[in-house]
Design a protein around this motif. Structure first.
Motif, PDB file in Angstrom:
ATOM      1  N   PHE A  62       0.916  -1.276   0.022  1.00  0.00           N
ATOM      2  CA  PHE A  62      -0.024  -0.095   0.157  1.00  0.00           C
ATOM      3  C   PHE A  62       1.013   1.206  -0.067  1.00  0.00           C
ATOM      4  O   PHE A  62       0.745   2.128  -0.772  1.00  0.00           O
ATOM      5  N   LEU A  63       1.686   1.470   0.978  1.00  0.00           N
ATOM      6  CA  LEU A  63       2.673   2.443   1.131  1.00  0.00           C
ATOM      7  C   LEU A  63       3.777   2.526  -0.113  1.00  0.00           C
ATOM      8  O   LEU A  63       3.726   3.561  -0.819  1.00  0.00           O
ATOM      9  N   GLN A  64       4.216   1.486  -0.698  1.00  0.00           N
ATOM     10  CA  GLN A  64       5.024   1.610  -1.743  1.00  0.00           C
ATOM     11  C   GLN A  64       4.072   2.122  -3.236  1.00  0.00           C
ATOM     12  O   GLN A  64       4.855   2.758  -3.943  1.00  0.00           O
ATOM     13  N   ALA A  65       3.004   1.443  -3.083  1.00  0.00           N
ATOM     14  CA  ALA A  65       2.106   2.085  -4.547  1.00  0.00           C
ATOM     15  C   ALA A  65       2.271   3.483  -4.439  1.00  0.00           C
ATOM     16  O   ALA A  65       2.495   4.036  -5.475  1.00  0.00           O
ATOM     17  N   PHE A  66       2.046   4.356  -3.224  1.00  0.00           N
ATOM     18  CA  PHE A  66       1.982   5.837  -3.283  1.00  0.00           C
ATOM     19  C   PHE A  66       3.305   6.427  -3.636  1.00  0.00           C
ATOM     20  O   PHE A  66       3.793   7.076  -4.389  1.00  0.00           O
ATOM     21  N   LEU A  67       4.419   5.795  -2.808  1.00  0.00           N
ATOM     22  CA  LEU A  67       5.875   5.904  -3.293  1.00  0.00           C
ATOM     23  C   LEU A  67       6.246   6.052  -4.452  1.00  0.00           C
ATOM     24  O   LEU A  67       6.953   6.689  -5.023  1.00  0.00           O
ATOM     25  N   ASP A  68       5.837   4.746  -5.423  1.00  0.00           N
ATOM     26  CA  ASP A  68       6.168   4.751  -6.600  1.00  0.00           C
ATOM     27  C   ASP A  68       5.673   5.810  -7.251  1.00  0.00           C
ATOM     28  O   ASP A  68       6.682   6.217  -8.382  1.00  0.00           O
ATOM     29  N   GLY A  69       4.606   6.508  -7.108  1.00  0.00           N
ATOM     30  CA  GLY A  69       3.938   7.487  -7.712  1.00  0.00           C
ATOM     31  C   GLY A  69       4.747   8.769  -7.938  1.00  0.00           C
ATOM     32  O   GLY A  69       5.097   9.262  -8.753  1.00  0.00           O
ATOM     33  N   VAL A  70       5.241   8.954  -6.694  1.00  0.00           N
ATOM     34  CA  VAL A  70       6.249  10.029  -6.242  1.00  0.00           C
ATOM     35  C   VAL A  70       7.140   9.787  -7.277  1.00  0.00           C
ATOM     36  O   VAL A  70       7.817  10.717  -7.739  1.00  0.00           O
ATOM     37  N   ASP A  71       8.072   8.613  -6.936  1.00  0.00           N
ATOM     38  CA  ASP A  71       9.291   8.289  -7.679  1.00  0.00           C
ATOM     39  C   ASP A  71       9.093   8.588  -9.186  1.00  0.00           C
ATOM     40  O   ASP A  71      10.063   8.904  -9.829  1.00  0.00           O
ATOM     41  N   ASP A  72       8.032   8.266  -9.925  1.00  0.00           N
ATOM     42  CA  ASP A  72       7.733   8.193 -11.227  1.00  0.00           C
ATOM     43  C   ASP A  72       7.480   9.672 -11.837  1.00  0.00           C
ATOM     44  O   ASP A  72       7.750   9.865 -12.794  1.00  0.00           O
ATOM     45  N   ALA A  73       7.197  10.584 -10.813  1.00  0.00           N
ATOM     46  CA  ALA A  73       6.899  11.876 -11.273  1.00  0.00           C
ATOM     47  C   ALA A  73       8.049  12.596 -11.603  1.00  0.00           C
ATOM     48  O   ALA A  73       9.095  12.612 -11.040  1.00  0.00           O
ATOM     49  N   PRO A  74       8.121  13.355 -12.754  1.00  0.00           N
ATOM     50  CA  PRO A  74       9.330  14.103 -13.387  1.00  0.00           C
ATOM     51  C   PRO A  74       9.922  14.905 -12.385  1.00  0.00           C
ATOM     52  O   PRO A  74       9.245  15.610 -11.243  1.00  0.00           O
ATOM     53  N   ALA A  75      10.998  15.204 -12.372  1.00  0.00           N
ATOM     54  CA  ALA A  75      11.945  15.978 -11.303  1.00  0.00           C
ATOM     55  C   ALA A  75      11.394  17.269 -11.367  1.00  0.00           C
ATOM     56  O   ALA A  75      11.581  17.908 -10.261  1.00  0.00           O
ATOM     57  N   ASP A  76      10.815  17.917 -12.334  1.00  0.00           N
ATOM     58  CA  ASP A  76      10.324  19.458 -12.539  1.00  0.00           C
ATOM     59  C   ASP A  76       8.703  19.405 -12.033  1.00  0.00           C
ATOM     60  O   ASP A  76       8.178  20.633 -12.143  1.00  0.00           O
ATOM     61  N   ALA A  77       8.322  18.216 -11.598  1.00  0.00           N
ATOM     62  CA  ALA A  77       6.932  18.525 -11.129  1.00  0.00           C
ATOM     63  C   ALA A  77       6.571  19.180 -10.165  1.00  0.00           C
ATOM     64  O   ALA A  77       7.284  19.541  -9.065  1.00  0.00           O
ATOM     65  N   PRO A  79       4.698  20.432  -6.440  1.00  0.00           N
ATOM     66  CA  PRO A  79       4.144  19.695  -5.367  1.00  0.00           C
ATOM     67  C   PRO A  79       3.061  18.900  -5.617  1.00  0.00           C
ATOM     68  O   PRO A  79       2.706  17.645  -5.287  1.00  0.00           O
ATOM     69  N   LEU A  80       1.975  19.682  -5.940  1.00  0.00           N
ATOM     70  CA  LEU A  80       0.807  19.002  -6.257  1.00  0.00           C
ATOM     71  C   LEU A  80       0.801  18.083  -7.274  1.00  0.00           C
ATOM     72  O   LEU A  80      -0.055  16.903  -7.217  1.00  0.00           O
ATOM     73  N   GLU A  81       1.563  18.215  -8.424  1.00  0.00           N
ATOM     74  CA  GLU A  81       1.737  17.263  -9.579  1.00  0.00           C
ATOM     75  C   GLU A  81       2.196  15.906  -8.850  1.00  0.00           C
ATOM     76  O   GLU A  81       1.775  14.830  -9.191  1.00  0.00           O
ATOM     77  N   VAL A  82       3.344  16.132  -7.946  1.00  0.00           N
ATOM     78  CA  VAL A  82       3.891  14.792  -7.181  1.00  0.00           C
ATOM     79  C   VAL A  82       2.829  14.119  -6.325  1.00  0.00           C
ATOM     80  O   VAL A  82       2.532  12.746  -6.638  1.00  0.00           O
ATOM     81  N   VAL A  83       1.979  14.830  -5.581  1.00  0.00           N
ATOM     82  CA  VAL A  83       0.933  14.235  -4.883  1.00  0.00           C
ATOM     83  C   VAL A  83      -0.009  13.528  -5.728  1.00  0.00           C
ATOM     84  O   VAL A  83      -0.734  12.519  -5.566  1.00  0.00           O
ATOM     85  N   THR A  84      -0.528  14.355  -6.813  1.00  0.00           N
ATOM     86  CA  THR A  84      -1.465  13.455  -7.724  1.00  0.00           C
ATOM     87  C   THR A  84      -0.847  12.295  -8.504  1.00  0.00           C
ATOM     88  O   THR A  84      -1.554  11.536  -8.540  1.00  0.00           O
ATOM     89  N   ALA A  85       0.370  12.271  -8.741  1.00  0.00           N
ATOM     90  CA  ALA A  85       1.169  11.215  -9.193  1.00  0.00           C
ATOM     91  C   ALA A  85       0.788   9.911  -8.269  1.00  0.00           C
ATOM     92  O   ALA A  85       0.695   8.639  -8.439  1.00  0.00           O
ATOM     93  N   ALA A  86       1.009  10.140  -6.909  1.00  0.00           N
ATOM     94  CA  ALA A  86       1.122   9.495  -5.926  1.00  0.00           C
ATOM     95  C   ALA A  86      -0.217   8.879  -5.586  1.00  0.00           C
ATOM     96  O   ALA A  86      -0.526   7.560  -5.440  1.00  0.00           O
ATOM     97  N   ALA A 147       1.694  19.566   1.502  1.00  0.00           N
ATOM     98  CA  ALA A 147       1.326  18.849   0.180  1.00  0.00           C
ATOM     99  C   ALA A 147       1.020  17.394   0.617  1.00  0.00           C
ATOM    100  O   ALA A 147       0.160  16.747   0.137  1.00  0.00           O
ATOM    101  N   ALA A 148       1.707  16.656   1.245  1.00  0.00           N
ATOM    102  CA  ALA A 148       1.400  15.334   1.644  1.00  0.00           C
ATOM    103  C   ALA A 148       0.188  15.280   2.542  1.00  0.00           C
ATOM    104  O   ALA A 148      -0.503  14.378   2.365  1.00  0.00           O
ATOM    105  N   GLU A 149      -0.094  16.254   3.407  1.00  0.00           N
ATOM    106  CA  GLU A 149      -1.340  16.122   4.387  1.00  0.00           C
ATOM    107  C   GLU A 149      -2.513  16.289   3.459  1.00  0.00           C
ATOM    108  O   GLU A 149      -3.504  15.770   3.427  1.00  0.00           O
TER     109      GLU A 149
ATOM    110  N   LEU B 185       0.829  25.901  -3.291  1.00  0.00           N
ATOM    111  CA  LEU B 185       0.748  24.651  -3.744  1.00  0.00           C
ATOM    112  C   LEU B 185      -0.030  24.263  -5.056  1.00  0.00           C
ATOM    113  O   LEU B 185       0.122  23.401  -5.900  1.00  0.00           O
ATOM    114  N   THR B 186      -1.275  24.921  -4.934  1.00  0.00           N
ATOM    115  CA  THR B 186      -2.523  24.444  -5.819  1.00  0.00           C
ATOM    116  C   THR B 186      -2.278  25.444  -6.969  1.00  0.00           C
ATOM    117  O   THR B 186      -3.195  25.508  -8.048  1.00  0.00           O
TER     118      THR B 186
END
Lengths: 197, 197
Positions: A62-77, A79-86, A147-149, B185-186
């Protein structure tokens, strides 16, 4: 010699959820769960440290699925785009076939304060892990925590909606709708903030 | 005949916090708190149902301060404006003079899981009350929950920052800064969302 029962874990999980939902979590023992699918208590404890753990099996995935999304987000994404990917990556763990299971599991958890606390702890752990990952991407503590909250809030609202009786949309669709609502809330999606000034 | 000790409640509160912080919450009894300020255990229990309640005295005022902010927001205020009004009104309960007390109280709470749980419960009650008030203003459930939960996140982050050692800004200032960060953030504050497309 220890015999490995094929599919034993899945059978124990299904039986446990059924018993928790019908008899109550507290009224159900590990031995009863095992017996109900023709297995021994000893087999039960080879798979789960206690009956509560049946409901939290797979927490690492469960945890890893979200973190994989963070890892896959482009470096220039952003914060909200990273959270959306997660959130998108996490939502993929909950296909529609899983909805009845998730719905029953939630009902069992809602019926027991200790299980509620454990579930809160699980979600808090997810938020902390995402916060830390955002920090390693260079965000300051306030931005990363916010962002995470916020992502955690979106997940909780979307998940609660997904398991409602009669809900037909996928968790991914509902998550997108809640994210759009978040943008509306802060005036980013509709330009409402500008209109109001 | 019951004698009313003038200022007894405040003295008991100050003494309790001091003892909790120095000896530990679990190691301190109600009798010791009372004795340390020359009062009887019986006087203690006229003011507080147990030693934990000393830390949660005034909870109704806390809740009401936020709800007053919601009530005072104009009828056409956006959800985020209402939440901002609630946070401003709530922050007024925490003037800078109160910072040392709040800092010590938080350290005591952080040291004890049961107190942490009670504090979480208090904040969850605040979010629920704000959600309900937003619902009565015509917001649908998702929007109301999202706005109130987001407000709760902003409060938690701002409050944690306010009680940091060395922090000089008021809670009101920090709350405004976290709200701005939320808009960033948004993508609502800086137009970053548009630039990124």
């Amino acid at each position: 010699m220890v015999r490995w029962e094929p599919g034993a874990r899945e059978r124990l999980q299904a039986a446990a959820l059924e018993l928790f939902a019908t008899r109550g979590f507290e009224q159900t023992t590990a031995a009863e769960i095992a017996q109900s699918v023709g297995l021994t208590e000893r087999t039960f404890f080879r798979h789960f440290s206690d009956k509560r753990e049946v409901l939290f099996y797979g927490q690492d995935l469960f945890l890893q699925a979200f973190l994989d999304g963070v890892d896959d987000a482009p470096a220039d994404a952003s914060p909200l785009e990273v959270v959306t990917a997660a959130l998108r990556s996490g939502a993929a763990l909950f296909p529609d076939e899983r909805r009845p299971y998730s719905r029953t599991r939630q009902a069992v958890i809602d019926s027991n304060p200790a299980l509620q606390e454990r579930e809160l702890h699980k979600l808090a752990g997810l938020v902390t892990a995402v916060t830390e990952t955002l920090r390693t991407r260079g965000l300051d503590e306030t931005a990363a925590t916010l962002a995470a909250e916020t992502g955690g809030t979106v997940f909780r609202i979307a998940f609660a909606q997904w398991i409602r009786e009669g809900e037909r949309r996928s968790l991914t669709e509902i998550t997108s709708a809640v994210l759009r609502e978040l943008l509306t809330l802060t005036g980013a999606a509709t330009g409402a903030a500008d209109e109001r000034r």
